[in-house]
Design an enzyme around this catalytic site. Structure first.
Site, PDB file in Angstrom:
ATOM      1  N   ASP A 148     -67.800 -52.354 -66.738  1.00 26.74           N
ATOM      2  CA  ASP A 148     -68.248 -51.587 -67.910  1.00 26.74           C
ATOM      3  C   ASP A 148     -67.840 -52.246 -69.222  1.00 26.74           C
ATOM      4  OD1 ASP A 148     -69.425 -49.536 -66.401  1.00 26.74           O
ATOM      5  OD2 ASP A 148     -67.550 -48.414 -66.258  1.00 26.74           O
ATOM      6  N   ARG A 189     -54.088 -43.060 -71.892  1.00 32.28           N
ATOM      7  CA  ARG A 189     -55.194 -43.279 -72.835  1.00 32.28           C
ATOM      8  C   ARG A 189     -54.783 -43.189 -74.296  1.00 32.28           C
ATOM      9  NH1 ARG A 189     -56.784 -45.848 -68.957  1.00 32.28           N
ATOM     10  NH2 ARG A 189     -58.592 -45.211 -67.738  1.00 32.28           N
ATOM     11  N   ASP A 229     -62.167 -39.822 -70.076  1.00 33.27           N
ATOM     12  CA  ASP A 229     -61.565 -40.858 -70.925  1.00 33.27           C
ATOM     13  C   ASP A 229     -62.245 -41.008 -72.277  1.00 33.27           C
ATOM     14  OD1 ASP A 229     -59.554 -41.379 -69.170  1.00 33.27           O
ATOM     15  OD2 ASP A 229     -60.605 -43.005 -68.140  1.00 33.27           O
ATOM     16  N   SER A 286     -63.117 -47.482 -57.499  1.00 36.31           N
ATOM     17  CA  SER A 286     -62.792 -47.507 -58.921  1.00 36.31           C
ATOM     18  C   SER A 286     -61.335 -47.089 -59.057  1.00 36.31           C
ATOM     19  CB  SER A 286     -63.716 -46.545 -59.666  1.00 36.31           C
ATOM     20  OG  SER A 286     -63.217 -46.351 -60.956  1.00 36.31           O
TER      21      SER A 286
END
Ligand code: ARG
Length: 399
Positions: free
Chosen positions: A15, A95, A124, A175
């Site tokens: 990504d 994050r 996220d 993932s």
């Protein structure tokens, strides 16, 4: 730096990698700066990100944030008994720090435009964008994967056309998101709620069958609600987490498989490995139960829950979160002492706890002393539940 520069929060995965050519071709930027924040993901991934960035010609920075992550994020979460739907939060508390480090770098370089690779389905995007906007309100933020409604096959095709190295991404079936506080594995067949997770998804923990046969007994020393030593050995915050991940992982501790409700309401199946976090959270609670009053424990569990919700949503710089933390920090002044635990084939058992702040008195609680004169309880026992007694009297009068 010119206005035409964008800072990409970069992990090295598919990504974020396709965002590099996209930023130039579709978003009109002349220069892409990539930043990878090391919060304890696999060192190979950090290296791989730097190598890919080099191949694609970005100005790349790796920021080591390990100790800051533990001290300001993991420890804060530990003091708040931070968990979401039964697992210690890990992705969510990393994050805000990633956003913070990206903003610090952008300020240094004079950049105000950011890009990230979060999809439009997950949590996220909220956490990263809230973090960046809180710390730099004038920031422009691009989320190409979400904005262009991309699919994985489109991304692969685009990557191949634009010489984005993706071999590793293609080989990866799962993932994975990792930091020192935990490891999350999702995707592929793991999304099916009744698919039995294959042993290969676990990297930090042994299965109960392969765990050490005898288990181990450990002693954790806490000061103000955070660990400072294991078995009497003091170590830095990140070392304390790394060491406990190893000790607990070897004993099969920290595997969690749950259905999780994401912020948008999507239910997803998640597998976690969080050996150190599981042990520290259990020990921390055991010590709190020794030193805090009954009312503090009851009220703090409400505060902790609210803190956890805000941390899950990435609202790290929300004023209410800071208010909750003033309460939490004050309670932690007494959470100092030691907890002994046994780690054995996936189980954590508290064996003992001690503290100079213990609200326990042998003299008062023991069956063998008379310091607590039992006779003094008579009156309070008699009037206990007075209103309920009146209610039942009234009911009886009515029949
Ligand atoms: N669902 C978790 C969270 O929102 C973890 C997501 C981790 N991502 C991953 N690709 N494994 O915090």
């Amino acid at each position: 730096m010119s206005q035409k520069t964008v800072l990409l929060v970069y992990s090295g995965g598919l990504d974020t990698s396709i965002c590099i050519p996209l930023m130039k071709q579709e978003y009109g930027y002349e220069k892409v700066v990539t930043v990878t924040v090391d919060v304890g993901q696999s060192p190979d991934d950090v290296k791989m990100a730097a190598e890919k960035a080099k191949i694609m010609g970005t100005e790349h920075y790796t920021v080591n944030a390990l100790d800051e992550f533990v001290t300001d994020f993991c420890w804060q979460s530990l003091q708040a008994n931070g968990e979401y739907q039964g697992y210690p939060m890990s992705t969510s508390i990393a994050r805000p720090l990633i956003a913070k480090k990206a903003v610090e770098m952008a300020e240094k370089l004079g950049v105000t435009a950011f890009a990230h690779g979060c999809t439009g389905k997950g949590n996220d995007q909220y956490r990263i964008e809230f973090g960046i906007r809180s710390l730099m309100p004038q920031a422009t933020i691009h989320a190409p994967v979400r904005e262009r409604n991309m699919t994985r096959s489109w991304e692969i095709e685009y990557a191949q056309k634009n010489n984005v190295p993706i071999q590793q991404s293609l080989e990866k079936i799962w993932s994975i998101d990792e930091n020192l506080w935990g490891r999350s594995i999702e995707g592929g067949r793991l999304e099916e709620p009744d698919f039995i997770p294959p042993e290969e998804i676990f990297q930090w923990t042994k299965s109960a069958e392969n765990a050490l046969n005898e288990g181990i007994v450990i002693d954790i020393q806490f000061q103000n609600g955070v660990p400072v030593a294991i078995n009497g050995d003091k170590a830095s915050p990140s070392q304390l987490v790394l060491k406990m991940n190893q000790l607990a992982g070897d004993n099969g501790v920290g595997r969690i498989d749950i259905m999780e409700d994401r912020m948008m309401g999507l239910k997803v199946r998640e597998n976690y490995e969080c050996p150190a976090a599981s042990v520290y959270l259990k020990a921390h609670k055991a010590l709190e139960n020794l030193v805090l009053t009954r009312d503090e424990i009851r009220f703090k569990s409400i505060i902790d829950q609210e803190w956890s919700r805000m941390a899950y949503e990435g609202l790290w710089w929300d004023p209410l979160k800071e208010d909750l933390e003033s309460f939490i920090t004050h309670t932690q002044k007494r959470v100092t002492g030691n907890v002994k635990l046994k780690l054995y084939k996936g189980n954590i058992t508290v064996l003992g706890r001690k503290s100079d702040w213990a609200l326990y008195s042998e003299d008062l609680a023991s069956f063998d002393t008379t310091t607590f004169d039992q006779r003094e309880s008579t009156g309070s026992v008699k009037n206990f539940g007075l209103q309920a007694r009146m209610y039942h009297q009234l009911l009886k009068q009515r029949v």
